[in-house]
Design a protein around this motif. Structure first.
Motif, PDB file in Angstrom:
ATOM      1  N   ASP A  83     -90.336 -73.316 -49.144  1.00 27.02           N
ATOM      2  CA  ASP A  83     -91.221 -72.845 -49.996  1.00 27.02           C
ATOM      3  C   ASP A  83     -90.619 -71.313 -50.184  1.00 27.02           C
ATOM      4  O   ASP A  83     -91.056 -70.946 -51.555  1.00 27.02           O
ATOM      5  N   ALA A  84     -90.517 -70.571 -49.469  1.00 27.89           N
ATOM      6  CA  ALA A  84     -89.706 -69.284 -49.746  1.00 27.89           C
ATOM      7  C   ALA A  84     -88.507 -69.692 -50.886  1.00 27.89           C
ATOM      8  O   ALA A  84     -88.317 -68.667 -51.732  1.00 27.89           O
ATOM      9  N   ALA A  85     -87.862 -70.527 -50.549  1.00 28.27           N
ATOM     10  CA  ALA A  85     -86.713 -70.712 -51.556  1.00 28.27           C
ATOM     11  C   ALA A  85     -87.175 -71.069 -53.084  1.00 28.27           C
ATOM     12  O   ALA A  85     -86.951 -70.503 -54.224  1.00 28.27           O
ATOM     13  N   GLY A  86     -88.492 -71.823 -53.160  1.00 28.43           N
ATOM     14  CA  GLY A  86     -88.945 -71.987 -54.451  1.00 28.43           C
ATOM     15  C   GLY A  86     -89.466 -70.870 -54.940  1.00 28.43           C
ATOM     16  O   GLY A  86     -89.168 -70.483 -56.192  1.00 28.43           O
ATOM     17  N   ARG A  87     -90.174 -69.942 -54.190  1.00 29.30           N
ATOM     18  CA  ARG A  87     -90.810 -68.566 -54.612  1.00 29.30           C
ATOM     19  C   ARG A  87     -89.620 -67.726 -55.048  1.00 29.30           C
ATOM     20  O   ARG A  87     -89.695 -67.022 -56.186  1.00 29.30           O
ATOM     21  N   MET A  88     -88.513 -67.929 -54.357  1.00 27.37           N
ATOM     22  CA  MET A  88     -87.344 -66.984 -54.644  1.00 27.37           C
ATOM     23  C   MET A  88     -86.785 -67.413 -55.937  1.00 27.37           C
ATOM     24  O   MET A  88     -86.354 -66.539 -56.914  1.00 27.37           O
ATOM     25  N   ARG A  89     -86.664 -68.762 -56.149  1.00 29.98           N
ATOM     26  CA  ARG A  89     -85.957 -69.114 -57.316  1.00 29.98           C
ATOM     27  C   ARG A  89     -86.739 -68.794 -58.628  1.00 29.98           C
ATOM     28  O   ARG A  89     -86.298 -68.308 -59.757  1.00 29.98           O
ATOM     29  N   GLU A  90     -88.154 -68.603 -58.518  1.00 25.76           N
ATOM     30  CA  GLU A  90     -89.194 -68.288 -59.485  1.00 25.76           C
ATOM     31  C   GLU A  90     -88.876 -66.821 -59.989  1.00 25.76           C
ATOM     32  O   GLU A  90     -88.801 -66.432 -61.035  1.00 25.76           O
ATOM     33  N   ALA A  91     -88.687 -66.102 -58.720  1.00 20.98           N
ATOM     34  CA  ALA A  91     -88.757 -64.747 -58.860  1.00 20.98           C
ATOM     35  C   ALA A  91     -87.508 -64.285 -59.683  1.00 20.98           C
ATOM     36  O   ALA A  91     -87.282 -63.448 -60.408  1.00 20.98           O
ATOM     37  N   LEU A  92     -86.387 -65.003 -59.000  1.00 14.48           N
ATOM     38  CA  LEU A  92     -85.193 -64.685 -59.883  1.00 14.48           C
ATOM     39  C   LEU A  92     -85.079 -65.146 -61.171  1.00 14.48           C
ATOM     40  O   LEU A  92     -84.590 -64.522 -62.171  1.00 14.48           O
ATOM     41  N   ALA A  93     -85.808 -66.195 -61.490  1.00  9.43           N
ATOM     42  CA  ALA A  93     -85.828 -66.980 -63.038  1.00  9.43           C
ATOM     43  C   ALA A  93     -86.263 -65.612 -63.824  1.00  9.43           C
ATOM     44  O   ALA A  93     -86.172 -65.543 -64.942  1.00  9.43           O
ATOM     45  N   ALA A  94     -87.426 -64.918 -63.260  1.00 10.55           N
ATOM     46  CA  ALA A  94     -88.208 -63.959 -64.083  1.00 10.55           C
ATOM     47  C   ALA A  94     -87.423 -62.866 -64.449  1.00 10.55           C
ATOM     48  O   ALA A  94     -87.615 -62.158 -65.312  1.00 10.55           O
ATOM     49  N   ARG A  95     -86.240 -62.747 -63.944  1.00  6.64           N
ATOM     50  CA  ARG A  95     -85.206 -61.895 -63.824  1.00  6.64           C
ATOM     51  C   ARG A  95     -84.014 -62.357 -64.915  1.00  6.64           C
ATOM     52  O   ARG A  95     -82.982 -61.393 -64.781  1.00  6.64           O
ATOM     53  N   GLY A  96     -84.153 -63.324 -65.170  1.00  7.35           N
ATOM     54  CA  GLY A  96     -83.075 -64.135 -65.840  1.00  7.35           C
ATOM     55  C   GLY A  96     -82.056 -64.634 -65.065  1.00  7.35           C
ATOM     56  O   GLY A  96     -80.901 -64.849 -65.735  1.00  7.35           O
ATOM     57  N   ILE A  97     -82.174 -64.806 -63.685  1.00  7.47           N
ATOM     58  CA  ILE A  97     -81.216 -65.319 -62.974  1.00  7.47           C
ATOM     59  C   ILE A  97     -81.413 -66.479 -62.356  1.00  7.47           C
ATOM     60  O   ILE A  97     -82.357 -67.120 -61.896  1.00  7.47           O
ATOM     61  N   ALA A  98     -80.485 -67.567 -62.592  1.00  2.00           N
ATOM     62  CA  ALA A  98     -80.779 -68.946 -62.206  1.00  2.00           C
ATOM     63  C   ALA A  98     -79.505 -69.094 -61.076  1.00  2.00           C
ATOM     64  O   ALA A  98     -78.162 -69.127 -61.072  1.00  2.00           O
ATOM     65  N   PRO A  99     -80.134 -69.047 -59.699  1.00  2.00           N
ATOM     66  CA  PRO A  99     -78.828 -69.313 -58.673  1.00  2.00           C
ATOM     67  C   PRO A  99     -78.460 -70.556 -58.646  1.00  2.00           C
ATOM     68  O   PRO A  99     -78.834 -71.645 -58.921  1.00  2.00           O
ATOM     69  N   SER A 100     -77.044 -70.366 -58.081  1.00  2.00           N
ATOM     70  CA  SER A 100     -76.311 -71.694 -57.818  1.00  2.00           C
ATOM     71  C   SER A 100     -76.590 -72.551 -56.756  1.00  2.00           C
ATOM     72  O   SER A 100     -76.598 -73.703 -56.656  1.00  2.00           O
ATOM     73  N   GLY A 101     -77.278 -71.663 -55.956  1.00  2.00           N
ATOM     74  CA  GLY A 101     -77.787 -72.565 -54.489  1.00  2.00           C
ATOM     75  C   GLY A 101     -78.293 -71.535 -53.524  1.00  2.00           C
ATOM     76  O   GLY A 101     -78.465 -70.232 -53.906  1.00  2.00           O
ATOM     77  N   PHE A 102     -78.496 -71.945 -52.459  1.00  2.00           N
ATOM     78  CA  PHE A 102     -78.871 -70.979 -51.471  1.00  2.00           C
ATOM     79  C   PHE A 102     -78.080 -71.298 -49.910  1.00  2.00           C
ATOM     80  O   PHE A 102     -77.648 -72.289 -49.670  1.00  2.00           O
ATOM     81  N   LEU A 103     -78.020 -70.293 -49.293  1.00  2.00           N
ATOM     82  CA  LEU A 103     -77.385 -69.983 -47.923  1.00  2.00           C
ATOM     83  C   LEU A 103     -78.520 -69.998 -47.128  1.00  2.00           C
ATOM     84  O   LEU A 103     -79.263 -68.866 -47.075  1.00  2.00           O
ATOM     85  N   VAL A 104     -78.935 -70.937 -46.237  1.00  2.00           N
ATOM     86  CA  VAL A 104     -79.898 -70.460 -45.024  1.00  2.00           C
ATOM     87  C   VAL A 104     -78.968 -70.286 -43.617  1.00  2.00           C
ATOM     88  O   VAL A 104     -78.219 -71.364 -43.490  1.00  2.00           O
ATOM     89  N   GLU A 105     -79.208 -69.111 -42.925  1.00  2.00           N
ATOM     90  CA  GLU A 105     -78.282 -69.120 -41.897  1.00  2.00           C
ATOM     91  C   GLU A 105     -79.274 -68.349 -40.733  1.00  2.00           C
ATOM     92  O   GLU A 105     -80.449 -68.144 -40.994  1.00  2.00           O
ATOM     93  N   GLU A 106     -78.845 -68.219 -39.572  1.00  2.00           N
ATOM     94  CA  GLU A 106     -79.409 -68.043 -38.255  1.00  2.00           C
ATOM     95  C   GLU A 106     -79.338 -66.330 -38.545  1.00  2.00           C
ATOM     96  O   GLU A 106     -78.484 -65.667 -38.903  1.00  2.00           O
ATOM     97  N   GLN A 107     -80.459 -65.650 -38.074  1.00  2.00           N
ATOM     98  CA  GLN A 107     -80.740 -64.348 -38.315  1.00  2.00           C
ATOM     99  C   GLN A 107     -80.003 -63.757 -36.663  1.00  2.00           C
ATOM    100  O   GLN A 107     -80.516 -64.036 -35.904  1.00  2.00           O
TER     101      GLN A 107
END
Ligand code: ADP
Ligand code: MG
Length: 226
Positions: A83-107
């Protein structure tokens, strides 16, 4: 060995965070365990093997200072990632950024955030840089430099010269960090046979490296081919 360039990323000349981290991992520097997720219909099932909490980061050619673009989310449970990735993708699209992908890593656990980098002086060549990193890096500009190859004495002198060096040794009752691990990391970058010899004309930055009493982990890395 040459690194970066068109072979390692889908965009010629752009090296993504996980690729820069792979260089560190190969060199023996601890980086968080993570998975890279790409494609038009990303499958987040692969995150299942990671320990919570995790960090979600988008990557792509237009994403340099990820937090400034809203491309970093800390403290997620695995079930929240898709879900967070979907929202991040939308927020980035609103800024004209289309990410190539996501990195999910341990904090990584909190600690002292340092910067470790290799920069290039036009006259002298490769230079090792260290200092307080993360959010402090730009505000405090507390850094030290030494020409490569550096010795362990050089590295210890660099750390000692930082205005914030007391933070490493335990400040006001805080535990000191594993300075030996910090020294080892800096030697891996700038010491004899270090990463500086392999980067050709590029520059490299790990910011932040989180130092704790039990070691170091580089949670962000960037390689800028010349
Ligand atoms: P930016 O491109 O904005 O520099 P970073 O990858 O450095 O993005 O992430 C921003 C901040 O989030 C870091 O300075 C660090 O404090 C925190 N952070 C990022 N990744 C991790 C991680 N794996 N574990 C703990 N903290 C992290
Ligand atoms: Mg960073």
């Amino acid at each position: 060995m040459a690194v970066g360039g068109g072979e390692s990323g889908p965009v010629p000349g752009v090296v993504f965070e996980h690729e820069a981290k792979a260089l560190l991992r190969e060199a023996g520097v601890p980086v968080p365990r993570g998975v890279v997720i790409t494609g038009p219909a990303p499958d987040f099932g692969a995150v299942g093997g990671l320990s919570e909490p995790v960090v979600l980061k988008a990557f792509g050619p237009g994403l340099v200072h990820k937090s400034d673009s809203g491309a970093v989310r800390l403290g997620l449970r695995l079930a929240e990632v898709a879900d967070a990735a979907g929202r991040m993708r939308e927020a980035l699209a609103a800024r004209g950024i289309a990410p190539s992908g996501f990195l999910v890593e341990e904090q990584a656990a909190a600690g002292v955030e340092l910067i470790a980098g290799l920069v290039r002086d036009p006259g002298f060549g490769p230079v090792l840089l260290t200092g307080l990193g993360g959010v402090w890096a730009e505000a405090l500009r507390d850094t030290a430099l030494a020409l490569c190859p550096v010795s362990e004495d050089d590295v210890r002198r660099m750390l000692g010269s930082l205005r914030g060096s007391a933070l490493l040794h335990g400040y006001r009752g805080g535990a000191g960090v594993d300075v030996g691990a910090v020294v080892k990391l800096l030697m891996t970058l700038g010491g004899p046979g270090g990463l500086w010899e392999r980067l050709e004309l590029g520059e490299f930055e790990a910011n932040p490296v989180i130092a704790t009493p039990s070691g170091v982990v580089a949670v962000d890395a960037r390689y800028l081919p010349s």
